[in-house]
Design an enzyme around this catalytic site. Structure first.
Site, PDB file in Angstrom:
ATOM      1  N   GLU A 184     -11.849  -7.468  -3.533  1.00 13.43           N
ATOM      2  CA  GLU A 184     -11.398  -7.745  -2.163  1.00 13.43           C
ATOM      3  C   GLU A 184     -12.604  -7.704  -1.242  1.00 13.43           C
ATOM      4  OE1 GLU A 184      -8.712  -4.857  -0.503  1.00 13.43           O
ATOM      5  OE2 GLU A 184      -9.396  -3.283  -1.861  1.00 13.43           O
ATOM      6  N   ASN A 207       0.831  -1.211   0.000  1.00 11.96           N
ATOM      7  CA  ASN A 207       0.000   0.000   0.000  1.00 11.96           C
ATOM      8  C   ASN A 207       0.864   1.260   0.000  1.00 11.96           C
ATOM      9  OD1 ASN A 207      -2.943  -0.891   0.393  1.00 11.96           O
ATOM     10  ND2 ASN A 207      -1.825  -2.122   1.890  1.00 11.96           N
TER      11      ASN A 207
HETATM   12  P1  C2E Z   1      -6.822  -1.965   2.094  1.00 10.14           P
HETATM   13  O1  C2E Z   1      -5.494  -1.700   1.436  1.00 10.14           O
HETATM   14  O2  C2E Z   1      -7.997  -1.812   1.249  1.00 10.14           O
HETATM   15  O3  C2E Z   1      -6.733  -3.384   2.717  1.00 10.14           O
HETATM   16  C1  C2E Z   1      -7.766  -4.255   2.758  1.00 10.14           C
HETATM   17  C2  C2E Z   1      -8.399  -4.261   4.079  1.00 10.14           C
HETATM   18  O4  C2E Z   1      -9.536  -5.091   4.035  1.00 10.14           O
HETATM   19  C3  C2E Z   1      -7.513  -4.878   5.154  1.00 10.14           C
HETATM   20  O5  C2E Z   1      -7.788  -4.242   6.368  1.00 10.14           O
HETATM   21  C4  C2E Z   1      -7.981  -6.279   5.240  1.00 10.14           C
HETATM   22  O6  C2E Z   1      -7.736  -6.895   6.476  1.00 10.14           O
HETATM   23  C5  C2E Z   1      -9.435  -6.044   5.020  1.00 10.14           C
HETATM   24  N1  C2E Z   1     -10.074  -7.276   4.531  1.00 10.14           N
HETATM   25  C6  C2E Z   1      -9.536  -8.201   3.720  1.00 10.14           C
HETATM   26  N2  C2E Z   1     -10.444  -9.162   3.438  1.00 10.14           N
HETATM   27  C7  C2E Z   1     -11.596  -8.824   4.111  1.00 10.14           C
HETATM   28  C8  C2E Z   1     -12.876  -9.382   4.207  1.00 10.14           C
HETATM   29  O7  C2E Z   1     -13.188 -10.411   3.638  1.00 10.14           O
HETATM   30  N3  C2E Z   1     -13.819  -8.754   4.934  1.00 10.14           N
HETATM   31  C9  C2E Z   1     -13.501  -7.589   5.567  1.00 10.14           C
HETATM   32  N4  C2E Z   1     -14.430  -7.002   6.264  1.00 10.14           N
HETATM   33  N5  C2E Z   1     -12.291  -7.011   5.494  1.00 10.14           N
HETATM   34  C10 C2E Z   1     -11.365  -7.647   4.770  1.00 10.14           C
HETATM   35  P2  C2E Z   1      -6.689  -3.755   7.301  1.00 10.14           P
HETATM   36  O8  C2E Z   1      -5.535  -4.649   7.285  1.00 10.14           O
HETATM   37  O9  C2E Z   1      -7.324  -3.414   8.590  1.00 10.14           O
HETATM   38  O10 C2E Z   1      -6.191  -2.425   6.591  1.00 10.14           O
HETATM   39  C11 C2E Z   1      -7.028  -1.369   6.472  1.00 10.14           C
HETATM   40  C12 C2E Z   1      -6.421  -0.342   5.571  1.00 10.14           C
HETATM   41  O11 C2E Z   1      -5.286   0.189   6.155  1.00 10.14           O
HETATM   42  C13 C2E Z   1      -5.943  -0.874   4.257  1.00 10.14           C
HETATM   43  O12 C2E Z   1      -6.980  -0.999   3.350  1.00 10.14           O
HETATM   44  C14 C2E Z   1      -4.955   0.130   3.823  1.00 10.14           C
HETATM   45  O13 C2E Z   1      -5.596   1.214   3.208  1.00 10.14           O
HETATM   46  C15 C2E Z   1      -4.387   0.560   5.130  1.00 10.14           C
HETATM   47  N6  C2E Z   1      -3.135  -0.095   5.348  1.00 10.14           N
HETATM   48  C16 C2E Z   1      -2.871  -1.315   5.866  1.00 10.14           C
HETATM   49  N7  C2E Z   1      -1.551  -1.548   5.877  1.00 10.14           N
HETATM   50  C17 C2E Z   1      -0.975  -0.432   5.360  1.00 10.14           C
HETATM   51  C18 C2E Z   1       0.365  -0.051   5.104  1.00 10.14           C
HETATM   52  O14 C2E Z   1       1.329  -0.764   5.346  1.00 10.14           O
HETATM   53  N8  C2E Z   1       0.561   1.181   4.556  1.00 10.14           N
HETATM   54  C19 C2E Z   1      -0.464   2.002   4.264  1.00 10.14           C
HETATM   55  N9  C2E Z   1      -0.193   3.190   3.742  1.00 10.14           N
HETATM   56  N10 C2E Z   1      -1.730   1.676   4.476  1.00 10.14           N
HETATM   57  C20 C2E Z   1      -1.972   0.452   5.019  1.00 10.14           C
HETATM   58 MG    MG Z   2      -4.671  -2.132  -0.061  1.00  9.55          MG
HETATM   59 MG    MG Z   3      -8.601  -2.003  -0.406  1.00  8.34          MG
END
Ligand code: C2E
Ligand code: MG
Ligand code: MG
Length: 755
Positions: free
Chosen positions: A718, A599
């Site tokens: 996703e 990301n």
């Molecule tokens: P994202 O990049 O859109 O990541 C997908 C999010 O959806 C992830 O949440 C993931 O755990 C969640 N997800 C995946 N499959 C499912 C599903 O089946 N159902 C539901 N309800 N959720 C699912 P996560 O890990 O909490 O991350 C949230 C957001 O935080 C990410 O959205 C991304 O925008 C940001 N993020 C996470 N890691 C990083 C990073 O290392 N750097 C940056 N800049 N942003 C990050």
């Molecule tokens: Mg993402």
């Molecule tokens: Mg996403």
């Protein structure tokens, strides 16, 4: 008689030497020329005294030579003095060269006299008081006299001309010298014509030297001073001056004074009455005092400074007093204008932020008496108003808001414009009705000509505690309260509360711990599998997690937004990218052909050179760029679109695969898709899940997938949570899937086990 002249000559010689020494140290050039003049007089005076007092022919002869030749030197010094004395008159005199020549020739012919006898000879005469050597003039002596009288006359003429030509206040300066020289000249003429055997003409020049010394170096003509002072005082343009005698009767007023007190020339009696009428009874006090006052004239308020002083003579007896009146209206108006401009906002007329803070500090003691609120007024998206309707409309809108802020404010309130589109208010809680304000803000419309626009205004409120003293902190808190209604259209007012305070503390805490957490890898990526249509895992998305020693497992929602706000997000991202590259490089060695998507936060672009950073990582770990996929959200494209398009293009040209994350969450239209240089569209089920109508959601996804296919962009969904979703999306043509249905994000080791 002989004794008298001897004593007189000796005294004069001593006085001349003394005055010459004093003049020598006078700090101005005139002192030097006076010194030279007085020293040069020594020779003729001493010579004259020698001839006067000797019985020896030789001594008398030497005396005569000292007298004649010395006198040539005196004339030289006199000319030098005259040139210096008249220098500042603007005329400027230089001694002509032929004068030097004449004096030189005369001195030479005098020195030849002992051999030729053409200048003078001497005869011995017996007088009642002794023997003298009388000089009998010949042709050379006549020549000497013509030269000397000529030069002396010329210098005298200069002073006569100066006396008549200079303005009357300077006449005295020149006439004194003129008279002195005339006296010396007359005295000499008398001495020569008296036919006395001894010549006392030098005495006159001796006196002249002393007088010149005094008048040119030490005498300050009182008349001149008086005139200068009275001229200055009479014409002072901004100061009225009145002089009073010891009985308090006005005896003089300068021209402005006469104007103010409407004094007719010669009629000073009425002055005091006039002054009393304008400035009040206190003006009758003729002691030492000063005061400031204002007078309302027909047209304007005038400001004056008044100053009274008494004079006393050397015996401390009162001789009178003077009163100075200065009209300082213009200065006061300037000062007031300056203060107003520095403390008021030009556009709205409200206080500036600095002055608002200051005036709130000034009422801080009343924080004990009543409950105050600090209100932070924020206009949402004001930039759009300016961009769409122009600055003129924007300015008008700000003025309308200023009017709204101003309305119903009591003397206990303070309010101003903070900066740009934010305003600040300090108001007693009893005077603030949230209900009424909510109602006003729910329909805040700006109308101008044919344009109407509804503004969204939010109020962040902080309840002031009695011990609060830092106004900027109070406003910071009121501002922070706004974060709770960030994108709200229904609620317009938010209060600062405990949760907000805790959130701030939380933010501060985790920000201070981030460095350490990255070093110890407490912050690390979890991998969530990405599957293809057959259900095979083809790659993963790296998602940051923080395994906190105190708070345990922390999802990115707890820290990513905080770091996005304070800019530390770049640190997190660089770390996650590096970890992802490490894993990829391991996999390459094990011949595992999987990719990892990382990301990229829109905020990264503000703090680092994203593309350079990622390129250098790929190079360092020697991995092919296509296996490190780049996830960028739509919002990245919203700002500086062209510039960002270029960045995506650069990534693709460098061999990276670019994915558009969270497509559908933002504002981008499908129309924009065709211009976006991306390889993969990540469609988040979460955003579609919001729609109650399942069929409609499906239609939207179907269309997005179809459109992307047509544009040659592959689709990845996703948030796939069920088998049913997976199957439907497959049928729609989606090629890649990510979601809990396959697996949650897992620690790297667990992900590898899953493979
Ligand atoms: P994202 O990049 O859109 O990541 C997908 C999010 O959806 C992830 O949440 C993931 O755990 C969640 N997800 C995946 N499959 C499912 C599903 O089946 N159902 C539901 N309800 N959720 C699912 P996560 O890990 O909490 O991350 C949230 C957001 O935080 C990410 O959205 C991304 O925008 C940001 N993020 C996470 N890691 C990083 C990073 O290392 N750097 C940056 N800049 N942003 C990050
Ligand atoms: Mg993402
Ligand atoms: Mg996403």
């Amino acid at each position: 008689m002989k004794l008298f002249f001897s004593v007189l000559s000796t005294v004069l010689i001593l006085l001349l030497l003394a005055s010459g020494i004093i003049a020598r140290y006078y700090p101005k050039a005139i002192g030097r020329s006076v010194a030279i003049l007085n020293f040069s007089l020594f020779l003729p005076l001493a010579g004259s005294m020698m001839t006067d007092n000797t019985h020896e022919k030789f001594t008398a002869t030497v005396g005569y030579y000292m007298y004649f030749i010395g006198f040539n030197l005196v004339l030289l010094a006199l000319m030098r003095f005259a040139a210096e004395y008249c220098k500042n008159s603007g005329t400027g005199h230089k001694i002509p060269k032929f004068v030097y020549a004449l004096l030189g020739v005369d001195t030479a012919q005098l020195l030849l006299n002992p051999f030729t006898g053409h200048a003078f000879s001497m005869e011995k005469v017996s007088m009642p008081d002794g023997i003298f050597y009388r000089m009998i003039p010949h042709a050379g002596q006549i020549f000497h006299r013509i030269v000397d009288y000529g030069i002396f006359g010329a210098v005298l003429l200069i002073f006569i001309v100066m006396t008549f030509r200079m303005p009357s206040i300077y006449k005295e300066r020149y006439s004194v010298i003129m008279c002195t020289m005339s006296f010396a000249g007359l005295w000499q003429a008398f001495c020569i014509s008296s036919n006395s055997p001894v010549d006392h003409a030098t005495i006159g020049f001796g006196f002249a030297g002393i007088i010149i010394f005094y008048f040119s170096l030490y005498y300050r003509p009182l008349k001149l001073l008086d005139r200068l002072l009275s001229d200055i005082v009479s014409e002072m343009p901004e100061e009225a001056l009145f002089l009073f005698d010891p009985n308090g009767r006005c005896i003089w007023a300068n021209s402005l004074g006469s104007q103010i007190a409407e004094v007719q020339k010669g009629n000073l009696e009425a002055t005091e009455n006039f002054l009393v009428k304008i400035f009040g009874e206190s003006i009758k006090n003729h002691g030492d005092w000063s005061d400031k006052t204002t007078v309302q004239s027909e047209t304007e308020l005038k400001y004056y400074t008044l100053e009274s002083h008494t004079f006393t003579d050397e015996k401390d007896c009162l001789t009178g007093s003077y009163l100075r009146i200065r009209d300082v209206t213009r200065e006061q108006q300037e000062v007031k204008k300056g203060i107003y401009e520095a403390t008021h906002d030009r556009l709205t007329g409200l206080y500036t932020r600095e002055y608002l803070y200051q005036s709130i500090s000034e009422i801080s003691q009343s924080f004990h008496e009543r409950q105050y609120l600090i209100v932070f007024v924020d206009i949402k998206n004001f930039k759009i108003v300016n961009d769409v309707f122009g600055n003129e409309f924007g300015d008008y809108a700000l003025q309308c808001i200023a009017d709204w802020v101003r309305r119903d404010m009591s003397e206990y309130c303070r309010y101003g414009r903070l900066v740009g589109d934010t305003f600040g208010i300090c108001v007693p809680e009893s005077e603030f009705s949230p209900k009424e304000r909510e109602k006003e803000l729910s329909n805040f419309i700006i109308r101008k000509d044919n344009t109407t626009y509804q503004l969204l205004i939010h109020l962040g409120i902080y309840r002031v505690a009695p011990e609060d003293n830092d106004v900027s902190v109070m406003f910071d808190r009121a501002h922070l309260a706004l974060s709770t209604i960030q994108d709200e259209y229904k609620t317009h007012i938010a209060y600062y509360n405990k949760e907000i305070r805790e959130k701030i503390l939380w933010n501060q805490n985790i920000s201070s711990q981030l460095g350490e957490a990255i070093r110890t890898r407490a912050v690390r990526p979890y991998l969530q599998p990405i599957a293809d249509r057959d259900g095979h895992i083809v790659g993963a998305e790296a998602l940051a997690r923080w395994i906190h020693p105190e708070h345990g497992f922390m999802s990115p929602a707890l820290f990513i937004p905080v770091f996005e706000k304070n800019g530390m997000i770049a640190e997190v991202d660089k770390h996650i990218w590096r970890c992802a590259c490490e894993v990829l490089s391991e996999w390459q060695k094990e011949n595992r052909n999987l990719f990892i998507s990382v990301n990229i936060s829109p905020k990264d672009f503000y703090f680092i050179d994203v593309i350079a950073e990622i390129k250098s990582l790929v190079k360092e770990f020697q991995i092919p760029p296509e296996i490190l996929r780049i996830e960028i959200t739509e919002t990245v494209m919203m700002t500086e679109a062209e510039n960002r398009m270029q960045i995506l293009e650069d990534f693709r040209r460098a061999g990276f695969i670019v994915e558009m994350d969270d497509f559908g969450s933002g504002y981008s239209s499908l129309n924009m898709l065709k211009d976006m240089p991306v390889d993969v569209l990540k469609i988040d089920m979460k955003f579609l899940g919001k729609t109650d109508d399942k069929d409609r959601a499906e239609t939207i996804v179907k269309n997005i997938i179809r459109l992307s296919e047509e544009l040659g962009i592959s689709a990845l969904t996703e948030g796939v949570e069920t088998k049913e979703q997976y199957q439907t999306l497959s049928q729609m043509g989606c090629s890649l899937f990510q979601g809990y249905y396959f697996a949650k994000p897992l620690p790297v080791e667990e992900f590898e086990k899953l493979l």
